[in-house]
Write a protein that holds these residues in place. Sequence first.
Motif, PDB file in Angstrom:
ATOM      1  N   THR A  93       0.812  -1.226   0.000  1.00  0.00           N
ATOM      2  CA  THR A  93       0.000   0.000   0.000  1.00  0.00           C
ATOM      3  C   THR A  93       0.841   1.269   0.000  1.00  0.00           C
ATOM      4  O   THR A  93       0.293   2.365  -0.123  1.00  0.00           O
ATOM      5  CB  THR A  93      -0.980   0.036   1.196  1.00  0.00           C
ATOM      6  N   GLU A 101      -6.090   1.239  -2.472  1.00  0.00           N
ATOM      7  CA  GLU A 101      -4.968   0.430  -1.983  1.00  0.00           C
ATOM      8  C   GLU A 101      -5.470  -0.867  -1.354  1.00  0.00           C
ATOM      9  O   GLU A 101      -4.760  -1.864  -1.339  1.00  0.00           O
ATOM     10  CB  GLU A 101      -4.126   1.216  -0.968  1.00  0.00           C
ATOM     11  N   HIS A 104      -5.626  -3.071  -4.328  1.00  0.00           N
ATOM     12  CA  HIS A 104      -4.263  -3.310  -4.796  1.00  0.00           C
ATOM     13  C   HIS A 104      -3.544  -4.362  -3.949  1.00  0.00           C
ATOM     14  O   HIS A 104      -2.833  -5.215  -4.471  1.00  0.00           O
ATOM     15  CB  HIS A 104      -3.478  -2.000  -4.803  1.00  0.00           C
TER      16      HIS A 104
END
Length: 191
Positions: A93, A101, A104
């Motif tokens: 992150t 994030e 992600h």
Amino acid sequence: MEIDVDELDSAYRLLAGSVIPRPIAWVSTRGEAGENLAPYSFFNVVSVDPPVVMFAPVGIGEDLKDTPRNVLDSEEFVVNVVTMELAEAMNATSATVEGSEFEHAGLERAEGVRVDVPRVADAKVAFECELHDFVEIGRSTMVLGEVVYAHVAEDATTEDKVDVTKLDAVGRLSGSYYASTRDRFSMERPP
């Protein structure tokens, strides 16, 4: 080595390499651009009454990144405590990404109870915070948050208290170095 701090371009490496390990505030926020989750190693407890924590991102004014900008806009955030099992995700992150994030890093979110901000569902400890103060110091901003609600995993407690022997928190050293709290020792304070 003797150092005149006035002669340095930046005291960052001196401070970040000497004040170690530093706890990591893995701060989640929500703003106009969506959710944000970012780690900050300039983080600590400031007060217990009221319960206040702080983190200090680099940037002021127009140079604010998403996290402090979201905190200013919404006046709330969550500090997730980083433990060993989440260290890789925390590191992921720290990248600049388009979108969330959470997505992600493949992290599950849980909605806040007292704030409209998600937390990292697998975090052993998470503090829901309301903005207490926002102070520009040089080229950084100190964000102070009053803890209004806490999430603590049962397996990180003993007799309803956080047990430091069960919470393997991760701290930042410098550069790409981190430390866990696995190696612990105890000393009694003198009377």
